[in-house]
Enzyme design. Structure first.
Site, PDB file in Angstrom:
ATOM      1  N   TYR A  44       9.236 -54.710  57.527  1.00  0.00           N
ATOM      2  CA  TYR A  44       9.762 -54.590  56.168  1.00  0.00           C
ATOM      3  C   TYR A  44      10.740 -53.423  56.054  1.00  0.00           C
ATOM      4  O   TYR A  44      11.857 -53.575  55.550  1.00  0.00           O
ATOM      5  CB  TYR A  44       8.592 -54.391  55.199  1.00  0.00           C
TER       6      TYR A  44
ATOM      7  N   LYS B   3      14.828 -53.476  55.256  1.00  0.00           N
ATOM      8  CA  LYS B   3      15.415 -52.799  54.097  1.00  0.00           C
ATOM      9  C   LYS B   3      16.451 -51.759  54.539  1.00  0.00           C
ATOM     10  O   LYS B   3      17.471 -51.565  53.869  1.00  0.00           O
ATOM     11  CB  LYS B   3      14.324 -52.150  53.256  1.00  0.00           C
TER      12      LYS B   3
ATOM     13  N   SER C 240      16.351 -52.394  47.190  1.00  0.00           N
ATOM     14  CA  SER C 240      15.946 -51.859  48.485  1.00  0.00           C
ATOM     15  C   SER C 240      14.526 -51.307  48.380  1.00  0.00           C
ATOM     16  O   SER C 240      13.701 -51.829  47.619  1.00  0.00           O
ATOM     17  CB  SER C 240      16.949 -50.782  48.933  1.00  0.00           C
TER      18      SER C 240
END
Length: 259
Positions: A158, A162, A144
Site C-alpha cells: 500500500y 501511494k 494519497s
C-alpha cells in the site's frame, strides 16, 4: 455564459469518496459528477436518482484484463464526455490496503494486484482524460496517504503504491503545465478501512502501531470523512495553480481557503 464543470470521482460509493460526493452535491452551484465505484451502493443509487447532475458507473479497477484501458475509456471518460461534453476535474480516490503482510510473507502477485488497483489504473485514467483536461485547463486531485512517506509494519504494498502516486503527481505537474495536479494526505479517517485495521489487520502490525489507530478512534480525534471530503471536493473545483505538484496534509495552512 458560465459552463458547469464536470468532475470524475473514483471510489465514490463509500468513505472519503462518498463524503467528497456529498460535499460537491451540496455546493451552491454543484458540478456535474460522474461517480465511479466498483459496486453501486444503495446510497449512491439513491443520490443518482435524486440528482440529475450525477451519474454513477461501476468499474472494477483491480481487473488485470488487457482490455482494462479501453474499458476505462468507454465506461469513465467516454461517459462523461458523451453526457456533458467535457471533463474539468479527475479525483482519484479508489484504492485498497491489502495485502497487509510483512515482506517475508509477501506474495508478489498480491503486490501486483495492489499496484494494479492503486497505481496502474490511475495512470490509465489520467492517460485517458489528459486531452480533455488540457482543453479545460483542469485539475487532478490524488487521495494519497501518510504511508507514502512513513512505513508501517505490513503496509509495504500500500505504502509503495501511494509513494508511486506522489511521484506520478509531480511528473504530471511538470509535464502538463495547463493541468493543476495535487496529492493530499487525508490523515486517519473514520472509514471501513480503519475498522478493518483495528479489528482484523492489526495483528500483523507492531503493538504500538496498532494502538495508535485504536487510540485515535477512542479519543475522538480520528478525522471525520465529511471534513476531509470538503477539502478534497473544493480542490476538485477550484485548486489554484500554485498547488500543482505538491503533496499536502488535508489540514495544512496552505489549504485554509479550501476548508
Amino acid at each position: 455564459m458560465s459552463v458547469t464543470p464536470v468532475v470524475i470521482l473514483t471510489g465514490a460509493g463509500r468513505g472519503i469518496g462518498l463524503a467528497i460526493l456529498n460535499h460537491l452535491l451540496s455546493l451552491p452551484t454543484p458540478p456535474n459528477i460522474l461517480a465511479v465505484t466498483r459496486t453501486i451502493t444503495p446510497a449512491l443509487k439513491s443520490l443518482a436518482i435524486s440528482h440529475n447532475n450525477l451519474e454513477a458507473v461501476s468499474v472494477d479497477f483491480s481487473s488485470s484484463s488487457s482490455d482494462l484501458k479501453s474499458e476505462i475509456a468507454s465506461s469513465v471518460v467516454g461517459v462523461a464526455v458523451s453526457r456533458w461534453g467535457r471533463v474539468d476535474s479527475l479525483v482519484l480516490n479508489h484504492g485498497v490496503l491489502d495485502p497487509v503482510a510483512k515482506i517475508e510473507d509477501a506474495k508478489v502477485e498480491q503486490w501486483g494486484n495492489t499496484f494494479r488497483t492503486n497505481f496502474f489504473s490511475n495512470v490509465e485514467l489520467i492517460h485517458g482524460v489528459i486531452g480533455e483536461l488540457r482543453k479545460s485547463k483542469g485539475r487532478v486531485v490524488i487521495v494519497s496517504s501518510g504511508a507514502a512517506v512513513g512505513a508501517y509494519t505490513g503496509w509495504g504494498a500500500y505504502g509503495a503504491s501511494k509513494a508511486a502516486m506522489n511521484h506520478l503527481n509531480m511528473t504530471l505537474a511538470l509535464e502538463e503545465p495547463d493541468i493543476t495536479s495535487v496529492a493530499i494526505r487525508p490523515g486517519v479517517v473514520d472509514t471501513d478501512m480503519q475498522v478493518a485495521l483495528r479489528e482484523v489487520q492489526g495483528s500483523v502490525m507492531k503493538p504500538e502501531e496498532h494502538a495508535k489507530f485504536i487510540t485515535l478512534k477512542k479519543s475522538g480525534t480520528i478525522v471525520k470523512p465529511e471534513d476531509v471530503g470538503a477539502v478534497l471536493g473544493n480542490l476538485a473545483v477550484k485548486a489554484e495553480k500554485g498547488l500543482s505538484g505538491k503533496f499536502l496534509n488535508w489540514n495544512d495552512d496552505i489549504l485554509a481557503d479550501y476548508r
